[in-house]
Write a protein that holds these residues in place. Sequence first.
Motif, short mmCIF file in Angstrom:
data_model
loop_
_atom_site.label_atom_id
_atom_site.label_comp_id
_atom_site.label_asym_id
_atom_site.label_seq_id
_atom_site.Cartn_x
_atom_site.Cartn_y
_atom_site.Cartn_z
N TRP A 1 -3.99 0.67 -2.66
CA TRP A 1 -3.78 -0.75 -2.36
C TRP A 1 -3.39 -1.47 -3.64
O TRP A 1 -4.08 -1.37 -4.65
CB TRP A 1 -5.05 -1.35 -1.76
CG TRP A 1 -5.37 -0.73 -0.44
CD1 TRP A 1 -6.19 0.34 -0.21
CD2 TRP A 1 -4.86 -1.11 0.84
NE1 TRP A 1 -6.22 0.64 1.12
CE2 TRP A 1 -5.41 -0.23 1.79
CE3 TRP A 1 -3.98 -2.12 1.26
CZ2 TRP A 1 -5.11 -0.33 3.14
CZ3 TRP A 1 -3.69 -2.22 2.60
CH2 TRP A 1 -4.25 -1.34 3.53
N VAL B 1 0.86 -1.19 0.00
CA VAL B 1 0.00 0.00 0.00
C VAL B 1 0.89 1.24 0.00
O VAL B 1 1.91 1.28 0.69
CB VAL B 1 -0.97 0.00 1.21
CG1 VAL B 1 -0.22 -0.03 2.54
CG2 VAL B 1 -1.93 1.17 1.14
N SER C 1 -7.19 -4.46 2.52
CA SER C 1 -7.76 -3.11 2.49
C SER C 1 -9.02 -3.03 3.35
O SER C 1 -9.26 -2.01 4.01
CB SER C 1 -8.07 -2.68 1.05
OG SER C 1 -9.21 -3.34 0.53
#
Length: 258
Positions: free
Chosen positions: A83, A53, A120
């Motif tokens: 992400w 990320v 995420s």
Amino acid sequence: MATAHPTPTIDLIHEHGSVRKFRAEPVPGVLVEQIVAAAQRTSTSSNLQMWSVVAVTDPELRKGLSEVAGQAHVAVAPVVLVWCADLSRLDRVCELRGYQQVSEYVENFLLAAVDAAIASQTAALAAESLGLGICYIGALRNDPGRVVDLLGLPRLVFPLVGMTMGYPDGQPPLRPRLPLAAVLHWNAYDRSAEDASLHAYDRTMIETGIYQGRQVAVPGQTGEMEDYGWLEHSARRVATPTRTELRSFIEQQGFELR
């Protein structure tokens, strides 16, 4: 049916709404680190941890991402998390141990994409538990090549989805979801109550006022009109091709999708 037992975590999940208006207050870096560290505890295939990320706080980079997404709030969110499905790190792992990574099959891309998606969502829940709000930004896939250039993403890294993050400026709306019977199947896929569930949900969504009282022609009924609802909105959305060049770009990033 067993009695439900709500927990603080379940209550928090049910309070989720996408936040698109943020206070100017910055998000401390230590909180971003805490959120991503929580995401690292997410389930991951074979402990391969095939995601990364990029936390974007630089105003010019956020402006660039906003232009890709076509959404102004991306530029003003204090943090944008991008992400990524990431097999690049495993290339180095193989190099260190004298192997060559097999990365050219669809399964390899799916493994990395699922890993990134699950991580995420864990991060989203962690952020909301800290009083932050988030909004997923799938529109970064409008031009993933520019995202790659902006963030310096290497081969075998694909920007799967963005996530704006900050302190909410107001309470986000909570949209109703489909009836549980439409998504939960016991032992086999059961479509016996599908139409009833879909029409009930369509009416619920119309009554929320989201579609602002619009009208649409009734399919197969000349001159007949009805309320524009979730059924019409969703059918139109999935009947329109979008981002048709994604496959070629994914392949350019090294995922050959064989």
